[in-house]
Design a protein around this motif. Structure first.
Motif, PDB file in Angstrom:
ATOM      1  N   ALA A 164       0.851  -1.194   0.000  1.00  0.00           N
ATOM      2  CA  ALA A 164       0.000   0.000   0.000  1.00  0.00           C
ATOM      3  C   ALA A 164       0.885   1.241   0.000  1.00  0.00           C
ATOM      4  N   VAL A 165       0.323   2.311  -0.519  1.00  0.00           N
ATOM      5  CA  VAL A 165       0.938   3.635  -0.496  1.00  0.00           C
ATOM      6  C   VAL A 165      -0.142   4.608  -0.036  1.00  0.00           C
ATOM      7  N   TYR A 166       0.231   5.607   0.761  1.00  0.00           N
ATOM      8  CA  TYR A 166      -0.731   6.645   1.101  1.00  0.00           C
ATOM      9  C   TYR A 166      -0.049   8.009   1.099  1.00  0.00           C
ATOM     10  N   THR A 167      -0.860   9.041   0.898  1.00  0.00           N
ATOM     11  CA  THR A 167      -0.439  10.429   1.051  1.00  0.00           C
ATOM     12  C   THR A 167      -1.489  11.135   1.891  1.00  0.00           C
ATOM     13  N   THR A 171      -0.452  15.843  -1.752  1.00  0.00           N
ATOM     14  CA  THR A 171      -0.467  15.801  -3.218  1.00  0.00           C
ATOM     15  C   THR A 171      -0.582  17.172  -3.861  1.00  0.00           C
ATOM     16  N   PHE A 180       1.552   9.606  -9.393  1.00  0.00           N
ATOM     17  CA  PHE A 180       0.721   8.409  -9.430  1.00  0.00           C
ATOM     18  C   PHE A 180       1.366   7.306 -10.254  1.00  0.00           C
ATOM     19  N   PHE A 183       3.844   5.845  -7.825  1.00  0.00           N
ATOM     20  CA  PHE A 183       3.187   5.045  -6.794  1.00  0.00           C
ATOM     21  C   PHE A 183       2.718   3.704  -7.370  1.00  0.00           C
ATOM     22  N   LEU A 187       3.877  -0.134  -6.198  1.00  0.00           N
ATOM     23  CA  LEU A 187       2.801  -0.963  -5.638  1.00  0.00           C
ATOM     24  C   LEU A 187       2.781  -2.348  -6.273  1.00  0.00           C
ATOM     25  N   ARG A 192      -3.078  -1.131  -2.739  1.00  0.00           N
ATOM     26  CA  ARG A 192      -3.999  -0.006  -2.542  1.00  0.00           C
ATOM     27  C   ARG A 192      -3.240   1.303  -2.353  1.00  0.00           C
ATOM     28  N   PHE A 193      -3.752   2.342  -2.981  1.00  0.00           N
ATOM     29  CA  PHE A 193      -3.277   3.709  -2.774  1.00  0.00           C
ATOM     30  C   PHE A 193      -4.399   4.507  -2.132  1.00  0.00           C
ATOM     31  N   MET A 237      -4.564   2.788 -11.755  1.00  0.00           N
ATOM     32  CA  MET A 237      -5.134   2.585 -10.422  1.00  0.00           C
ATOM     33  C   MET A 237      -6.625   2.930 -10.477  1.00  0.00           C
ATOM     34  N   LYS A 287      -4.306  -0.800  -7.589  1.00  0.00           N
ATOM     35  CA  LYS A 287      -3.530  -0.995  -8.801  1.00  0.00           C
ATOM     36  C   LYS A 287      -4.085  -2.193  -9.562  1.00  0.00           C
TER      37      LYS A 287
END
Length: 291
Positions: A164-167, A171, A180, A183, A187, A192-193, A237, A287
């Motif tokens: 997973a990646v989060y911000t 952004t 993106f 990311f 991934l 999941r983002f 994604m 993704k």
């Protein structure tokens, strides 16, 4: 620690805009609006909040009133992280997660503590990373929460490194297509983002003086709401959640406007949210396994 725990850094600052932004953050090494709020529990945030506040605290006087306001703002900012952890629910404790723009580490520590997973923060502000690494040692999680010097849109990680990646409200400082795409690269298929952001509501207006004032204050470039969905799809994604919390974002700024630490940006935030020129969104996307 395995050799891939600390990948070789890449260039953090690559152009004139990033130079200006980098200097903006490097100059903020004693910012009370961030540092005073985290002093009680060692969680330092660089994001805002949603939900209502305890209106009775405004009846207090003098220093007590200010202390209660700051404590309430910090509570709200800490609880805001549930927008990220809730969207990441179900991740295995063995999962590996990237935090894009990790600041002084508040979100990263809570993601690790609540979900058990390893978190790798990417941030190009050296004093933030130094601060966060010291906190990781004090919070006894330095073997699970890492803070890397570098640019979140051009990371040193191998393809398909993360589950997973989060911000969390970062952004508005980056090029969405570039970010993106990066990311999605790091991934794993099906990963999941999650992003929490404020964005311009381009269904309502193509220009907002209040939004422009926020851009100027934070050296950012607030993106149009439609750009988020377009660029997620371009990167392969697929959005599965889009939650609009614009109304819920207003009380935080009302409370902050009563603090002695207010910076002047409270007025444009309130104006933009109340006119629906600015939206506060939570978006989750997966993704594609075919990407």
């Amino acid at each position: 620690m395995s050799i891939d725990s600390v990948p070789q850094p890449v260039a953090a600052v690559r152009n004139g805009y990033e130079e200006k932004l980098h200097q903006h953050w490097e100059d903020k090494q004693s910012d009370d609006i961030n540092l005073l709020l985290g002093a009680t529990d060692g969680l330092y945030h660089h994001h805002y909040a949603v939900g209502d506040y305890n209106h009775h605290i405004l009846d207090a006087a003098g220093d007590d009133r200010e202390r209660l306001i700051l404590r309430e703002m910090h509570r709200m900012e800490t609880e805001q992280v549930s927008l990220v952890t809730g969207a990441l629910a179900g991740l295995s404790p063995n999962a590996r997660v990237m935090d894009g723009g990790s600041g002084r580490g508040g979100t990263a520590f809570l993601v690790h503590e609540q979900l058990g997973c390893r978190v790798d923060g990417m941030n190009f502000c050296a004093h933030h990373n130094h601060f966060a690494r010291d906190l990781a040692v004090r919070r006894q999680c330095a073997d699970k929460v890492f803070f890397h010097d570098g640019n979140m849109v051009e990371t040193p990680f191998a393809d398909e490194t993360f589950d997973a990646v989060y911000t969390n409200e970062t952004t508005m400082y980056i090029n969405l297509r570039e970010a993106f795409t990066e990311f999605a690269r790091v991934l794993r298929p099906g990963g999941r983002f999650v992003l929490v952001t404020w964005c311009r509501n381009d269904a309502e207006t193509q220009f907002s003086q209040a939004v422009s004032a926020i851009d100027e204050h934070y050296v950012c470039h607030i993106h149009a709401r439609s750009a988020y969905l377009r660029e997620l799809l371009h990167a392969g994604m697929v959005p599965s959640q889009v939650t609009d919390l614009t109304e819920e974002a207003i009380p935080y700024w009302e409370l902050r406007s009563h603090s002695r630490l207010k910076t002047g940006v409270e007025v444009p935030f309130l104006d933009a949210y109340r006119k629906n020129h600015l939206n506060y969104l939570v978006i989750a996307a997966e993704k594609s396994r075919d990407a």
